[in-house]
Scaffold this motif. Structure first.
Motif, mmCIF file in Angstrom:
data_model
loop_
_atom_site.group_PDB
_atom_site.id
_atom_site.type_symbol
_atom_site.label_atom_id
_atom_site.label_comp_id
_atom_site.label_asym_id
_atom_site.label_seq_id
_atom_site.Cartn_x
_atom_site.Cartn_y
_atom_site.Cartn_z
ATOM 1 N N PHE A 269 0.815 -1.215 0.000
ATOM 2 C CA PHE A 269 0.000 0.000 0.000
ATOM 3 C C PHE A 269 0.854 1.272 0.000
ATOM 4 O O PHE A 269 0.379 2.332 -0.376
ATOM 5 C CB PHE A 269 -0.936 0.014 1.215
ATOM 6 N N ALA A 270 2.093 1.160 0.445
ATOM 7 C CA ALA A 270 2.964 2.341 0.451
ATOM 8 C C ALA A 270 3.335 2.782 -0.953
ATOM 9 O O ALA A 270 3.585 3.970 -1.190
ATOM 10 C CB ALA A 270 4.230 2.057 1.269
ATOM 11 N N GLY A 271 3.360 1.841 -1.892
ATOM 12 C CA GLY A 271 3.733 2.185 -3.271
ATOM 13 C C GLY A 271 5.168 2.682 -3.342
ATOM 14 O O GLY A 271 6.085 2.112 -2.731
ATOM 15 N N ASP A 272 5.378 3.762 -4.085
ATOM 16 C CA ASP A 272 6.703 4.364 -4.204
ATOM 17 C C ASP A 272 6.946 5.453 -3.167
ATOM 18 O O ASP A 272 7.991 6.114 -3.186
ATOM 19 C CB ASP A 272 6.884 4.954 -5.611
ATOM 20 N N ALA A 273 5.987 5.657 -2.271
ATOM 21 C CA ALA A 273 6.115 6.743 -1.306
ATOM 22 C C ALA A 273 7.051 6.407 -0.156
ATOM 23 O O ALA A 273 7.527 7.297 0.534
ATOM 24 C CB ALA A 273 4.745 7.116 -0.749
ATOM 25 N N GLY A 274 7.318 5.132 0.079
ATOM 26 C CA GLY A 274 8.182 4.766 1.197
ATOM 27 C C GLY A 274 8.485 3.287 1.190
ATOM 28 O O GLY A 274 7.987 2.520 0.359
ATOM 29 N N THR A 275 9.326 2.861 2.118
ATOM 30 C CA THR A 275 9.736 1.471 2.275
ATOM 31 C C THR A 275 9.430 1.031 3.700
ATOM 32 O O THR A 275 9.655 1.782 4.657
ATOM 33 C CB THR A 275 11.239 1.304 1.989
ATOM 34 N N SER A 276 8.926 -0.170 3.838
ATOM 35 C CA SER A 276 8.554 -0.687 5.153
ATOM 36 C C SER A 276 9.760 -1.340 5.819
ATOM 37 O O SER A 276 10.493 -2.112 5.197
ATOM 38 C CB SER A 276 7.426 -1.711 5.022
ATOM 39 N N ALA A 277 9.958 -1.017 7.076
ATOM 40 C CA ALA A 277 10.994 -1.639 7.901
ATOM 41 C C ALA A 277 10.330 -2.095 9.192
ATOM 42 O O ALA A 277 10.051 -1.284 10.078
ATOM 43 C CB ALA A 277 12.134 -0.665 8.174
ATOM 44 N N LEU A 278 10.032 -3.379 9.296
ATOM 45 C CA LEU A 278 9.314 -3.904 10.442
ATOM 46 C C LEU A 278 10.261 -4.116 11.615
ATOM 47 O O LEU A 278 11.401 -4.557 11.439
ATOM 48 C CB LEU A 278 8.633 -5.229 10.082
ATOM 49 N N SER A 279 9.775 -3.820 12.807
ATOM 50 C CA SER A 279 10.536 -4.096 14.020
ATOM 51 C C SER A 279 10.228 -5.512 14.494
ATOM 52 O O SER A 279 9.183 -6.078 14.154
ATOM 53 C CB SER A 279 10.172 -3.088 15.112
ATOM 54 N N PRO A 280 11.110 -6.125 15.262
ATOM 55 C CA PRO A 280 10.836 -7.481 15.749
ATOM 56 C C PRO A 280 9.554 -7.568 16.561
ATOM 57 O O PRO A 280 8.812 -8.553 16.443
ATOM 58 C CB PRO A 280 12.074 -7.795 16.602
ATOM 59 N N ASP A 281 9.277 -6.555 17.387
ATOM 60 C CA ASP A 281 8.067 -6.591 18.214
ATOM 61 C C ASP A 281 6.804 -6.627 17.361
ATOM 62 O O ASP A 281 5.908 -7.454 17.572
ATOM 63 C CB ASP A 281 8.023 -5.383 19.153
ATOM 64 N N SER A 282 6.711 -5.730 16.390
ATOM 65 C CA SER A 282 5.500 -5.649 15.570
ATOM 66 C C SER A 282 5.343 -6.885 14.697
ATOM 67 O O SER A 282 4.233 -7.425 14.565
ATOM 68 C CB SER A 282 5.541 -4.388 14.706
ATOM 69 N N TYR A 283 6.440 -7.368 14.116
ATOM 70 C CA TYR A 283 6.337 -8.507 13.208
ATOM 71 C C TYR A 283 5.961 -9.781 13.950
ATOM 72 O O TYR A 283 5.041 -10.503 13.553
ATOM 73 C CB TYR A 283 7.651 -8.701 12.459
ATOM 74 N N PHE A 284 6.662 -10.084 15.035
ATOM 75 C CA PHE A 284 6.393 -11.329 15.746
ATOM 76 C C PHE A 284 5.062 -11.274 16.481
ATOM 77 O O PHE A 284 4.407 -12.301 16.650
ATOM 78 C CB PHE A 284 7.534 -11.643 16.704
ATOM 79 N N SER A 285 4.646 -10.108 16.924
ATOM 80 C CA SER A 285 3.306 -9.998 17.509
ATOM 81 C C SER A 285 2.242 -10.308 16.465
ATOM 82 O O SER A 285 1.254 -11.007 16.743
ATOM 83 C CB SER A 285 3.098 -8.600 18.089
#
Length: 327
Positions: free
Chosen positions: A168-184
């Motif tokens: 959904f971010a498209g070309d506006a940005g890049t996602s960088a997930l943190s361990p807390d958010s991803y594993f939760s």
């Protein structure tokens, strides 16, 4: 203080009856061994988090859990050094330690499930009849298999769901997930899918208990499927269409399986009632007596009466000599 004596296991009655204190002692013993098994499984999961055995084809727990995120195209996530540009971004010093402990607890609960399920079964079994034990074993095994099937489906669809969510971010940005958010997110998906797969089993249990009929479940098929779609839309984090569709379709298939199993059980139950001559009785109607009644006016002979001896006479009680007592 004098302790309450306890009977040994061999001295207990055959039917398994125990006093209240013996139940509490037994519960304490079962909980101790269940907690010990969970601790051992958690330690094993904590070590497995960074250990892999390539010769046996065993990857580390970290690689297994991060695989759905790594399957997302590189254009949708932050590419970092190492592991082919697939790493999570820690924002606090304790992020990876907390994630490792959570993953170890989750894996420990799965690995030690035979231990704590056995302890639970050993505590509940004395209160069940043999027929109830047979059904309980079947439902526990089926429940465990359905939970693992739901967790496995969640693991395979999480990658597709992340592709949709991160795109959904498209070309506006890049996602960088943190361990807390991803594993939760990962653990929540595994638990949600696993528990959702238990709903059809609950319907089958109600059918076996005589609460729901297979015909009633079949007649409510459309409403049930609609409710499952709503359930998938409510419980799935992120509400991406891929994950919701996978959960709704899987639940619809399992509901149809529950309908067919319930109808087959009802037919088998009906055949037993027909064989016993009780098929026409309603649920609140008493079954006929197994003894054939005799003709009208017929009475069974009763043994002759025997005379009852009269009670023994009570001797009269003389009043005390008051004058003599006074002197």
């Amino acid at each position: 203080m004098v302790g309450i004596p306890r009977r040994s296991r061999k001295d207990r009655p055959v039917d398994g009856t125990m006093s209240l204190m013996e139940h509490l002692y037994e519960l304490r013993r079962r909980l101790f061994f269940a907690a010990l098994g969970l601790l051992a499984g958690t330690v094993l999961g904590f070590v497995w988090y960074t250990v892999s055995i390539p010769a046996l084809g065993l990857r580390s727990l970290n690689d297994i859990l991060i695989a759905p995120y790594c399957n997302v195209p590189a254009q949708y996530r932050l590419v970092t050094g190492g592991r082919e540009g697939c790493q999570l971004l820690a924002t606090t010093p304790f992020s990876f330690l907390q994630v490792r402990i959570k993953a170890a607890l989750m894996v420990g609960a799965v690995i030690s499930s035979p231990v704590w399920l056995y302890q639970l079964w050993g505590f509940v079994t004395p209160a069940l009849y043999s027929r109830e034990r047979k059904f309980a074993v079947s439902f526990v095994v089926a429940g465990g298999a359905l939970f693992f099937a739901g967790a496995a489906l969640a693991y395979y669809v999480i990658g597709e769901g992340l592709k949709v969510l991160l795109s959904f971010a498209g070309d506006a940005g890049t996602s960088a997930l943190s361990p807390d958010s991803y594993f939760s997110f990962l653990i929540a998906m595994l638990i949600i899918f696993g528990l959702s797969f238990e709903v059809p089993l609950l319907l089958v249990m109600l059918n076996f208990a005589g609460v729901l009929k297979g015909a009633r479940l079949a007649a409510s098929r459309r409403y049930a499927i609609f409710g499952m779609v709503v359930l998938a839309a409510v419980v799935v984090p992120g509400n991406d269409p891929v994950t919701m569709s996978a959960l709704a379709i899987a639940l619809a298939i399992l509901y149809e399986v529950a309908v067919q199993v319930s109808k087959a059980h009802d037919r088998r139950k009906e055949r037993r009632l027909v064989a016993a001559g009780m098929a026409e009785l309603s649920d609140d109607e008493a079954s006929p007596m197994p003894v054939e009644p005799g003709p009208v006016g017929h009475t069974d002979a009763v043994g002759g009466s025997s005379p009852v001896p009269p009670p023994a006479p009570i001797p009269p009680v003389e009043p005390p000599d008051r004058l003599g007592d006074a002197t």
